[in-house]
Write a protein that holds these residues in place. Structure first.
Motif, PDB file in Angstrom:
ATOM      1  N   LEU A  27      45.654  17.372  47.850  1.00  0.00           N
ATOM      2  CA  LEU A  27      44.480  16.979  48.188  1.00  0.00           C
ATOM      3  C   LEU A  27      44.098  17.234  49.932  1.00  0.00           C
ATOM      4  CD1 LEU A  27      43.132  14.034  46.511  1.00  0.00           C
ATOM      5  CD2 LEU A  27      42.484  16.185  46.014  1.00  0.00           C
ATOM      6  N   ILE A  28      45.103  16.802  50.750  1.00  0.00           N
ATOM      7  CA  ILE A  28      45.414  17.095  51.869  1.00  0.00           C
ATOM      8  C   ILE A  28      45.482  18.590  52.544  1.00  0.00           C
ATOM      9  CG2 ILE A  28      46.716  16.891  54.212  1.00  0.00           C
ATOM     10  CD1 ILE A  28      47.477  13.901  53.216  1.00  0.00           C
ATOM     11  N   ALA A  29      46.280  19.188  51.453  1.00  0.00           N
ATOM     12  CA  ALA A  29      46.547  20.512  51.814  1.00  0.00           C
ATOM     13  C   ALA A  29      45.208  21.498  51.371  1.00  0.00           C
ATOM     14  CB  ALA A  29      47.624  21.060  50.702  1.00  0.00           C
ATOM     15  N   LYS A  30      44.335  20.915  50.540  1.00  0.00           N
ATOM     16  CA  LYS A  30      43.296  21.741  50.097  1.00  0.00           C
ATOM     17  C   LYS A  30      42.193  21.566  51.283  1.00  0.00           C
ATOM     18  CE  LYS A  30      39.292  21.636  46.866  1.00  0.00           C
ATOM     19  NZ  LYS A  30      39.333  23.111  46.531  1.00  0.00           N
ATOM     20  N   TYR A  31      42.106  20.179  51.914  1.00  0.00           N
ATOM     21  CA  TYR A  31      41.233  19.988  52.927  1.00  0.00           C
ATOM     22  C   TYR A  31      41.613  20.834  54.228  1.00  0.00           C
ATOM     23  CZ  TYR A  31      38.981  17.633  56.905  1.00  0.00           C
ATOM     24  OH  TYR A  31      38.065  17.368  57.819  1.00  0.00           O
ATOM     25  N   ILE A  32      42.850  20.999  54.494  1.00  0.00           N
ATOM     26  CA  ILE A  32      43.155  21.627  55.948  1.00  0.00           C
ATOM     27  C   ILE A  32      43.036  23.327  55.431  1.00  0.00           C
ATOM     28  CG2 ILE A  32      45.292  22.139  56.922  1.00  0.00           C
ATOM     29  CD1 ILE A  32      46.745  19.767  56.465  1.00  0.00           C
ATOM     30  N   SER A  33      43.171  23.692  54.364  1.00  0.00           N
ATOM     31  CA  SER A  33      42.988  25.066  53.891  1.00  0.00           C
ATOM     32  C   SER A  33      41.654  25.498  54.163  1.00  0.00           C
ATOM     33  CB  SER A  33      43.333  25.410  52.602  1.00  0.00           C
ATOM     34  OG  SER A  33      42.408  24.836  51.583  1.00  0.00           O
ATOM     35  N   THR A  34      40.724  24.579  54.503  1.00  0.00           N
ATOM     36  CA  THR A  34      39.164  25.025  54.837  1.00  0.00           C
ATOM     37  C   THR A  34      39.029  25.279  56.092  1.00  0.00           C
ATOM     38  OG1 THR A  34      38.471  22.593  55.134  1.00  0.00           O
ATOM     39  CG2 THR A  34      38.606  23.495  52.980  1.00  0.00           C
ATOM     40  N   PHE A  35      39.938  25.138  57.051  1.00  0.00           N
ATOM     41  CA  PHE A  35      39.727  25.612  58.495  1.00  0.00           C
ATOM     42  C   PHE A  35      40.287  26.994  58.924  1.00  0.00           C
ATOM     43  CE2 PHE A  35      40.163  20.831  58.454  1.00  0.00           C
ATOM     44  CZ  PHE A  35      38.959  20.540  59.221  1.00  0.00           C
ATOM     45  N   PRO A  36      39.646  27.374  59.908  1.00  0.00           N
ATOM     46  CA  PRO A  36      39.983  28.854  60.220  1.00  0.00           C
ATOM     47  C   PRO A  36      41.402  28.940  60.627  1.00  0.00           C
ATOM     48  CG  PRO A  36      38.268  28.070  61.532  1.00  0.00           C
ATOM     49  CD  PRO A  36      38.592  26.855  60.483  1.00  0.00           C
ATOM     50  N   GLY A  42      46.528  29.154  53.193  1.00  0.00           N
ATOM     51  CA  GLY A  42      46.140  28.820  51.666  1.00  0.00           C
ATOM     52  C   GLY A  42      46.836  27.435  51.391  1.00  0.00           C
ATOM     53  N   GLN A  43      46.283  26.647  50.543  1.00  0.00           N
ATOM     54  CA  GLN A  43      46.492  25.570  49.935  1.00  0.00           C
ATOM     55  C   GLN A  43      47.699  25.236  49.384  1.00  0.00           C
ATOM     56  OE1 GLN A  43      43.888  24.258  46.834  1.00  0.00           O
ATOM     57  NE2 GLN A  43      44.763  22.403  46.314  1.00  0.00           N
ATOM     58  N   LEU A  44      48.463  26.324  48.597  1.00  0.00           N
ATOM     59  CA  LEU A  44      49.935  26.240  48.303  1.00  0.00           C
ATOM     60  C   LEU A  44      50.853  26.135  49.273  1.00  0.00           C
ATOM     61  CD1 LEU A  44      49.719  28.657  45.014  1.00  0.00           C
ATOM     62  CD2 LEU A  44      48.753  26.255  45.468  1.00  0.00           C
ATOM     63  N   VAL A  45      50.674  27.233  50.235  1.00  0.00           N
ATOM     64  CA  VAL A  45      51.552  27.283  51.314  1.00  0.00           C
ATOM     65  C   VAL A  45      51.792  25.817  52.027  1.00  0.00           C
ATOM     66  CG1 VAL A  45      52.367  28.382  53.198  1.00  0.00           C
ATOM     67  CG2 VAL A  45      51.420  29.582  51.272  1.00  0.00           C
ATOM     68  N   ALA A 140      53.326  32.804  46.046  1.00  0.00           N
ATOM     69  CA  ALA A 140      54.023  31.670  45.445  1.00  0.00           C
ATOM     70  C   ALA A 140      53.828  31.227  44.106  1.00  0.00           C
ATOM     71  CB  ALA A 140      53.619  30.362  46.404  1.00  0.00           C
ATOM     72  N   ALA A 141      52.698  31.845  43.594  1.00  0.00           N
ATOM     73  CA  ALA A 141      52.372  31.347  42.148  1.00  0.00           C
ATOM     74  C   ALA A 141      53.229  32.200  41.353  1.00  0.00           C
ATOM     75  CB  ALA A 141      51.075  31.967  41.843  1.00  0.00           C
ATOM     76  N   ALA A 142      53.756  33.436  41.559  1.00  0.00           N
ATOM     77  CA  ALA A 142      54.751  34.109  40.988  1.00  0.00           C
ATOM     78  C   ALA A 142      56.285  33.713  41.216  1.00  0.00           C
ATOM     79  CB  ALA A 142      54.739  35.513  41.569  1.00  0.00           C
ATOM     80  N   VAL A 143      56.442  33.166  42.333  1.00  0.00           N
ATOM     81  CA  VAL A 143      57.707  32.555  42.517  1.00  0.00           C
ATOM     82  C   VAL A 143      57.903  31.309  41.384  1.00  0.00           C
ATOM     83  CG1 VAL A 143      59.166  31.266  44.012  1.00  0.00           C
ATOM     84  CG2 VAL A 143      57.936  33.223  44.782  1.00  0.00           C
ATOM     85  N   VAL A 144      56.987  30.419  41.504  1.00  0.00           N
ATOM     86  CA  VAL A 144      57.263  29.372  40.547  1.00  0.00           C
ATOM     87  C   VAL A 144      57.118  29.876  39.177  1.00  0.00           C
ATOM     88  CG1 VAL A 144      56.553  27.562  42.279  1.00  0.00           C
ATOM     89  CG2 VAL A 144      54.853  28.814  40.927  1.00  0.00           C
ATOM     90  N   ALA A 295      52.792  20.650  42.594  1.00  0.00           N
ATOM     91  CA  ALA A 295      54.183  21.019  42.330  1.00  0.00           C
ATOM     92  C   ALA A 295      54.497  21.701  43.652  1.00  0.00           C
ATOM     93  CB  ALA A 295      53.988  22.397  41.253  1.00  0.00           C
ATOM     94  N   MET A 296      53.910  22.615  44.352  1.00  0.00           N
ATOM     95  CA  MET A 296      54.502  23.059  45.786  1.00  0.00           C
ATOM     96  C   MET A 296      54.888  21.785  46.884  1.00  0.00           C
ATOM     97  SD  MET A 296      54.488  26.439  45.568  1.00  0.00           S
ATOM     98  CE  MET A 296      54.786  26.132  43.982  1.00  0.00           C
TER      99      MET A 296
END
Length: 338
Positions: A27-36, A42-45, A140-144, A295-296
């Motif tokens: 959830l934190i990653a998703k929020y951070i990913s909304t910033f410029p 991206g959220q996964l990274v 990353a999706a392909a890697v996992v 998962a990431m």
């Protein structure tokens, strides 16, 4: 009795805490990913980075590990299945044969060149395969998704995902800065970005320089590469199994085909039929990204920064050279086919 013990273990507070830890990070990653700028990562990274940072700063209780492992393995597979809802095979069909040909050539070229370079640089075989697949298909999706096919451990998977993510971010910034110098139409630039960049987030961010027309075609080209994840995963599973067993030829086994990849394809087919309303489909995709981000985060919680330095430097160099070659090829293909 064993089932009762399994249920008790599943519902044990430390297990839940491990799952909730990865959920909070997602959830934190998703929020951070909304910033410029962070939207490029991206959220996964970002979820991987948060997990690695937590690992470097705090101790993770051993009793939490089953919950973390549940997120990084079981929830990952369900996330990949749901991610299939993003893919509409009809869009790929309507884009035309030239778009598919460009995407296929880019993918095949990246797989061969990046993996070949990892062998030249003496990168461990599994990490080399993961780096090549992440560069060629969908980051990353392909890697996992490929990792279970070659029995890669969590460290190899996390390092592979991080390498591809870093490469994609660098090339996204370069594409954006050099857009005016490429001399491509919005459509051409979209095909170029979609055919050569790593994550979907990278493609959208870079293609934005060419406007909505560029973004639309870029996403279609990128999703064409994503669609090829299914046959690539199956082929790599067969090839890896045979290469590990020497020259002995084994009969084809259904165990080679990962069930979650078939689930991904089934969800894509369902979305392509137009049965699912767009709003619901998007909600399913959002859930998919949360599960994969969990998962990431779980992978990141099992990797130390020094491990990344030890395993990742040579693989990163191989991926960097391979990505440069892919960009050159992608540009030439766009000029030739468009």
């Amino acid at each position: 009795m064993d089932r009762q013990q399994g249920i008790k273990k599943f519902l044990a507070p430390p297990f839940i805490k491990g799952v909730l830890l990865t959920f909070g990070m997602a959830l934190i990653a998703k929020y951070i990913s909304t910033f410029p700028f962070f939207s490029i990562l991206g959220q996964l990274v970002i979820a991987i980075i948060i997990g690695m940072a937590w690992k470097a700063t705090f101790n993770v209780a051993e009793s939490w590990q089953p919950g973390i492992a549940f997120s990084s393995k079981k929830l990952l597979r369900f996330g990949i299945i749901l991610l299939g809802m993003r893919l509409n095979l009809a869009d790929i069909y309507h884009a035309g044969a030239s778009v598919f040909v460009i995407a296929f050539i880019d993918l095949l070229f990246a797989l061969m060149v990046v993996y070949g370079l990892t062998k030249i640089f003496h990168v461990e075989k599994k990490l080399g395969i993961l780096t090549a697949c992440g560069t060629a298909i969908c980051g990353a999706a392909a890697v996992v998704a490929i990792a279970p096919q070659i029995k890669a451990n969590e460290k190899e998977t996390a390092v592979g995902a991080a390498i591809v993510a870093l490469l994609g971010t660098v090339f996204t910034l370069v594409y954006t800065m050099l857009y005016s110098l490429f001399g491509l139409s919005p459509t051409q630039y979209g095909i170029f970005a979609g055919g050569t960049l790593h994550e979907i987030a990278h493609v959208i961010a870079a293609a934005a320089a060419g406007g909505n027309e560029a973004v639309d075609i870029a996403v279609i080209v990128k999703l064409t590469r994503v669609a090829l994840l299914v046959p690539v995963a199956i082929i790599i599973g067969i090839w890896y199994q045979r290469s590990e067993n020497g020259q002995e030829k084994k009969a084809f086994s259904l165990s080679i085909i990962p069930w979650f990849i078939l689930g991904f394809l089934a969800m894509s087919a369902l979305n392509s039929l137009g049965i699912v309303p767009p709003a619901i489909a998007q909600s399913i995709v959002n859930c998919a990204y949360i599960l994969i981000a969990m998962a990431m985060a779980g992978l990141g919680l099992n990797v130390e920064i020094k491990t990344f330095k030890q395993l990742g430097l040579k693989a990163f160099i191989a991926g960097l050279i391979g990505s440069v070659c892919l960009s050159v090829l992608g540009y030439v293909l766009v000029i030739l086919f468009q």
